[in-house]
Scaffold this active site. Structure first.
Site, PDB file in Angstrom:
ATOM      1  N   LYS A 268     -34.756   5.969 -39.834  1.00 32.66           N
ATOM      2  CA  LYS A 268     -35.739   4.877 -39.901  1.00 32.66           C
ATOM      3  C   LYS A 268     -36.022   4.514 -41.358  1.00 32.66           C
ATOM      4  O   LYS A 268     -36.160   5.395 -42.216  1.00 32.66           O
ATOM      5  CB  LYS A 268     -37.022   5.320 -39.196  1.00 32.66           C
ATOM      6  CG  LYS A 268     -38.109   4.258 -39.070  1.00 32.66           C
ATOM      7  CD  LYS A 268     -39.267   4.841 -38.276  1.00 32.66           C
ATOM      8  CE  LYS A 268     -40.435   3.869 -38.130  1.00 32.66           C
ATOM      9  NZ  LYS A 268     -41.543   4.467 -37.350  1.00 32.66           N
TER      10      LYS A 268
ATOM     11  N   SER B 215     -45.017   5.862 -31.807  1.00 31.06           N
ATOM     12  CA  SER B 215     -43.917   5.151 -32.453  1.00 31.06           C
ATOM     13  C   SER B 215     -42.555   5.799 -32.282  1.00 31.06           C
ATOM     14  O   SER B 215     -41.547   5.189 -32.610  1.00 31.06           O
ATOM     15  CB  SER B 215     -44.212   4.973 -33.952  1.00 31.06           C
ATOM     16  OG  SER B 215     -45.207   4.004 -34.139  1.00 31.06           O
TER      17      SER B 215
ATOM     18  N   SER C  40     -43.089   1.942 -33.618  1.00 30.10           N
ATOM     19  CA  SER C  40     -42.441   1.258 -34.717  1.00 30.10           C
ATOM     20  C   SER C  40     -40.993   1.660 -34.922  1.00 30.10           C
ATOM     21  O   SER C  40     -40.257   0.997 -35.649  1.00 30.10           O
ATOM     22  CB  SER C  40     -43.218   1.501 -36.006  1.00 30.10           C
ATOM     23  OG  SER C  40     -43.290   2.878 -36.326  1.00 30.10           O
TER      24      SER C  40
END
Length: 506
Positions: free
Chosen positions: A76, A181, A157
């Site tokens: 990420k 997330s 996210s």
């Protein structure tokens, strides 16, 4: 995938040797798969131009017994990796944030033999900028699309990590979670995601939101792969005081799967966290769990008011302090912003790119918060943690004498909507409980509803990752295989749904 990343793919593939070793072949295959499908998904912000070279070095080192030898892993893009790629958190304010540092968890991946393939797209600033945000959207990466239906949300996210694994670009990715997330995008994309105990995995060199809730976690196709990835990244880090007990509690999570069974296990069914359209599938799953020998204990209610009324204040206070601390470690020539106020000013100055879809009211609320030494902050943190941990997960597990708590993770993926932002119809209670407590939360695909995935949550007490993974492995085996994504434009356009939406001809 961005044009920059697509161009990079061509260069990397052109440079691949004909007689490539296994690591190089696997890396080249991942790059080719990204080239094939990511134009529809936007799951990857950038591929690492050193990926093929990394793989070749691993091949040249011989058949070392490394647990992730030659495995491509996507990370990420709020987690730093050494090399030429910036760590952006999706924001143009960090577009030049090349730090040349590996986050400790990334260093552990490399030590385990992994190839860092690139950086995944995410909800900008990990979804803490606005209450009206679009999950999976960032100014740098655009919006991530769900591979099961391209007009549906991939959640956030860690949206890019979830979509990339579901789409078969990689089998292993790293996400991060403050509240949902990792688990939400894992559920909506039909993969396995684990939010570990806070302090099991280092947060050093990760763009922060909350010191009391942030943690990175593994996102994979299967539970076994999840255990492999967690075994690689878990451990103490002197730079992150929260991890001081990690080495004492980490285990071989793959070995812990041996003999995994549901027989004789007691599972607390969090009825207060169910509903929102998943009830029929959840009931089928409960019947499967019973058939596998599990005892199900009903938990009908839970008072979460102390969590809901305090968590956001805690997050915003910690965001202001944590962001200033992180930005202080970056190069001011590359990242002029030094604190949250500077980021707010940057967004205003670049409103056409950053704020045409939604604003930054949460940033602005956070900027007004006091210090971490403030009495109001300390009171809010104690109240929310006590409600979620000692008086929440701990009390439920003790009172009902259960091995874990279960519930649907989230409803099915909602449609991407630029006008209204996210509008999930409930869900996420299991995620919030585990996130605020700092306890582990595993989600495993439960099944499909009209072709869209739904996850089953397993929540446990502090340091109980091995137990949850074993339960998840046993459930995954009992559930059997599920259909993969079809990259449909919309489920409403696909049979049999499309026919059912048409009028009966008279």
């Amino acid at each position: 995938m961005t044009k920059r990343a697509l161009g990079l793919v061509s260069v990397l593939l052109a440079g691949s040797a004909i007689a490539a070793g296994p690591a190089e072949r696997e890396t080249a295959n991942a790059i080719a798969r990204a080239r094939q499908v990511d134009g529809k998904l936007h799951s990857i912000i950038a591929l690492d131009p050193t990926a093929i070279d990394q793989a070749r070095r691993i091949d040249a080192a011989g058949a070392a017994a490394l647990p992730l030898r030659g495995v491509p892993v996507l990370v990420k893009d709020n987690i730093e990796t050494a090399g030429p790629l910036p760590t952006t958190a999706g924001s143009l304010a960090l577009a030049n944030n090349v730090t040349n540092r590996d986050a400790p968890l990334v260093a552990r991946l490399r030590a385990a033999g992994a190839v860092i393939l690139g950086k995944t797209n995410l909800s900008e600033w990990a979804n803490i900028r606005s209450t009206r945000s679009i999950s999976g959207w960032s100014a740098i990466g655009g919006v991530v699309h769900n591979p099961y239906a391209l007009d549906r949300s991939a959640c956030g996210s860690s949206s890019g990590s979830g979509a990339a694994v579901a789409a078969g670009i990689v089998d292993y990715a790293i996400g991060s979670e403050t509240d949902g997330s990792v688990t939400c995008p894992s559920s909506l994309n039909g993969i396995v995601g684990l939010k570990p105990t806070l302090g099991l995995v280092s947060r050093t060199h990760i763009v922060p939101i909350s010191a009391s809730q942030d943690t990175a976690g593994p996102m994979t196709r299967t539970v076994r792969e999840n255990a492999m990835l967690l075994s690689a990244i878990a451990g103490s880090d002197p730079a992150d005081p929260a991890t001081r007990e990690a080495d004492a509690h980490k285990v071989d999570y793959v070995a812990a799967l041996n003999g995994a069974t549901l027989r004789g296990k007691r599972l607390g069914v969090m009825r207060f966290a169910a509903g929102f359209g998943t009830d029929p599938l959840f009931e089928q799953t409960l019947n499967l769990l019973r058939a596998q020998g599990a005892t199900l204990v009903e938990i009908k209610s839970f008072d979460d008011k102390a969590i809901g009324s305090n968590e956001l204040d805690v997050l915003l206070t910690e965001l202001k302090a944590g962001m200033a601390s992180y930005l202080a470690t970056t190069d001011p020539a590359r990242v002029p912003s030094r604190n949250l106020a500077d980021l707010i000013a940057f967004d205003k100055a670049n409103a056409a790119s950053e704020m045409s879809l939604f604003g930054q009211e949460l940033f602005e609320q956070a900027e007004k918060k006091g210090p971490l030494t403030g009495a109001a902050y300390k009171k809010a943190r104690l109240a929310s943690f006590t409600a979620a941990g000692p008086n929440g997960i701990d009390r439920m597990m003790r009172t009902y004498k259960v091995d874990a708590l279960i519930a649907p993770t989230m409803p099915v993926a909602w449609k991407i909507d630029a006008a209204f932002g996210d509008y999930s119809v409930g869900g996420g209670t299991a995620a919030s409980l585990a996130a605020v407590a700092g306890y582990p939360h595993l989600t495993v695909p439960m099944g499909l509803i009209q072709g869209l995935p739904v996850g089953l949550s397993f929540v446990g007490g502090k340091w109980q990752e091995a137990r949850l993974l074993a339960l998840g492995e046993a459930f995954e085996r009992a559930r059997g295989p599920l259909p993969g994504p079809r990259f449909l434009p919309s489920i409403e356009d696909a049979p049999p749904v499309a026919q059912l939406l048409q009028p009966v001809r008279r």
